[in-house]
Design a protein around this motif. Structure first.
Motif: not given
Ligand code: HEM
Length: 472
Positions: A368-370, A105-107, A266-268, A254-256
């Protein structure tokens, strides 16, 4: 012009497999990962070889090196097929972390395939993070309503004053309710999803089969929404990329779901902890702006994604005191990088509001998180935390901070429980549970269907919360 040849590791530089490694996931790491990072840094410098469940991995510890790995996407690849030890069949059979990395998946994509997948996430998530769109407005209202319902449930089950675990009785059920709403899960799937996500997130011997079952459940959800599209993330992802098969969409959901449940949850909890351990004045004066700053401080002190997902070296490259060889595996640690940042910048970088934003809690670089997901995650965290402090007149930790049990996995670090002694406001004690709001209706409206779904989920969550203890 002739292409510049890439550097090759000198023959006398030690390959990863030849170095003695300490296992990372020990009881000490569980209790005090900071001490482990400090020791590794003093022994090896900014990058250390460690053992992860029997496999040697480079752990990147210092802020500068972590940023380099996160940002230089042509050198540090995400596709697991770059991993030499995997390609050459050198991994121990059934290595527990591989199952997750094999879920394509995307990651775990690179370059244009990755950029296209991110565009799909952005397009599908955008309406929900925009307060002016109907979907965004409705989701905001739903998060607040679910939070109120869980507080009402607590009041009904445990009284206006008492003891509660803000993890099991508030944060985790809240995030599962938000997931069901956002993804458009029907009740039948909701029950199944709740049970398997928790099993999967627990890790351990059953995590492989639970991952398979969760993937199958999300694939079924994709098929269900394809037949009956709605105003939900699943349907919007199909609209954003009509070529996605149910299996592909199931993997993205699944990833989302992992981010939405485990990471956002955990952030909450980490933000609640940051407030609970602060002084009373800080708590009373929590305004929206200060809450955002508290989230940043919590992310800096305890980033939920403590060690980010693996990257694989495309070419031989020096990093820290070592040469990393093509195909080696590295784990960039945001928790260790923050420790480094706090140490080097305590005088001028981390004291101000701007500096706390230097945290890597959202990652950095191409993966990074989108931004739409960040907005959504931030909205959920601030609403969930804000609602607690709206409704609780008093909330005190019942354990000293250094005795709180943490779960430290290879990626995530989160609180197992957040036990408090509480007193609810009179208004909070008068909040109604969904059961009390039953409204007879011959033809169910959207909001009625939503209430039914919430009731179904709450019934299963109640079993989990008050029936069998879930130890994560
Ligand atoms: C406070 C809440 C969140 C934190 C702290 C967080 C943190 C992160 C981090 C650190 C990554 C990068 C991981 C890496 O580079 O190995 C990431 C990627 C991602 N996050 Fe978040 N996230 C949060 C909430 C969300 C939510 C609510 C969604 C979607 C519903 C989401 C969707 C994604 C997606 C799709 C990626 C992959 C991006 C990629 O690989 O290009 N995240 N997130």
């Amino acid at each position: 012009m002739e292409a510049q040849p890439h550097a090759v590791a000198p023959a006398d530089s030690p390959p990863l497999g030849t170095l003695p490694v300490q296992p990372l996931l020990t009881a000490e790491f569980d209790a005090d990962p900071g001490a482990v990072y400090r020791r590794l840094r003093s022994m090896y410098g900014p990058v250390a070889p460690v053992g992860l469940m029997g496999v040697p991995v480079w752990l990147v510890l210092d802020y500068r090196e972590v940023l380099e790995v996160l940002k230089n996407e042509s050198q540090w690849r995400r596709d697991v097929r770059y991993w030499r030890a995997r390609a050459q069949g050198e991994l121990p059979p059934g290595w527990p972390l591989l199952a997750g990395y094999e879920v394509r998946q995307t990651m775990f994509m690179d370059d244009e395939e990755h950029r296209a997948a991110r565009r799909t996430h952005h397009a599908a998530l955008r309406p929900f993070q925009d307060a002016k769109s109907p979907e965004g407005w409705e989701l905001r209202a739903a998060v607040a309503r679910y939070a109120d319902e869980l507080v009402a449930l607590l009041a009904a089950e445990s009284g206006r004053t008492g003891f509660a675990d803000l993890g099991a009785q508030y944060t985790r059920p809240l995030l599962l309710m938000v997931t069901a709403k956002l993804f458009g899960c029907p009740v039948e799937l909701g029950d199944e999803l709740v049970m398997d996500l928790w099993r999967m997130l627990d890790g351990g011997p059953d995590s492989g089969p639970a991952t398979g079952r969760a993937l199958a459940a999300f694939t079924r959800l994709a098929a269900h929404r394809r037949a009956r599209p709605g105003d939900d993330l699943t349907s919007y992802m199909m609209l954003a990329d009509p070529d996605l098969t149910d299996e592909q969409l199931g993997r993205e959901l699944f990833m989302n779901a992992v981010y939405l449940n485990d990471i956002t949850g955990n952030m909450v909890l980490n933000t609640l902890l940051e407030v609970l351990r602060g002084n009373a004045t800080v708590r009373r004066s929590l305004s929206a702006g200060q809450l955002g700053e508290t989230v940043n401080r919590a992310a800096l002190a305890n980033p939920p994604v403590a060690n980010m997902c693996f990257r694989f070296a495309a070419r031989d490259v020096p990093l820290g005191r070592f040469w990393i060889r093509a195909g080696d595996i590295v784990s960039p640690s945001s928790a260790a990088a923050h420790q480094d940042l706090l140490a080097i910048g305590s005088s001028h970088m981390v004291g101000s509001t701007v500096s706390t934003r230097a945290h890597l809690g959202w990652g950095a670089g191409a993966h990074q998180c989108p931004s739409a997901a960040r907005e959504l995650g931030g909205l959920i965290v601030t609403t969930a935390v804000g609602r607690v402090f709206d409704h609780f007149i008093r909330a005190e930790l019942t354990l000293p901070c250094d005795q709180l049990p943490w779960r430290s996995g290879p990626v995530v670090r989160g609180l197992r429980v957040l036990p408090v002694r509480y007193e609810l406001s009179a208004d909070a004690a008068a909040l109604r549970t969904p059961d009390a709001r039953r409204t007879p209706s011959a033809s169910p409206s959207a909001s009625h269907r939503d209430e039914n779904r919430t009731r179904g989920l709450l019934a299963s969550l109640r079993r989990l919360m008050f029936g069998g203890k879930q130890d994560r």
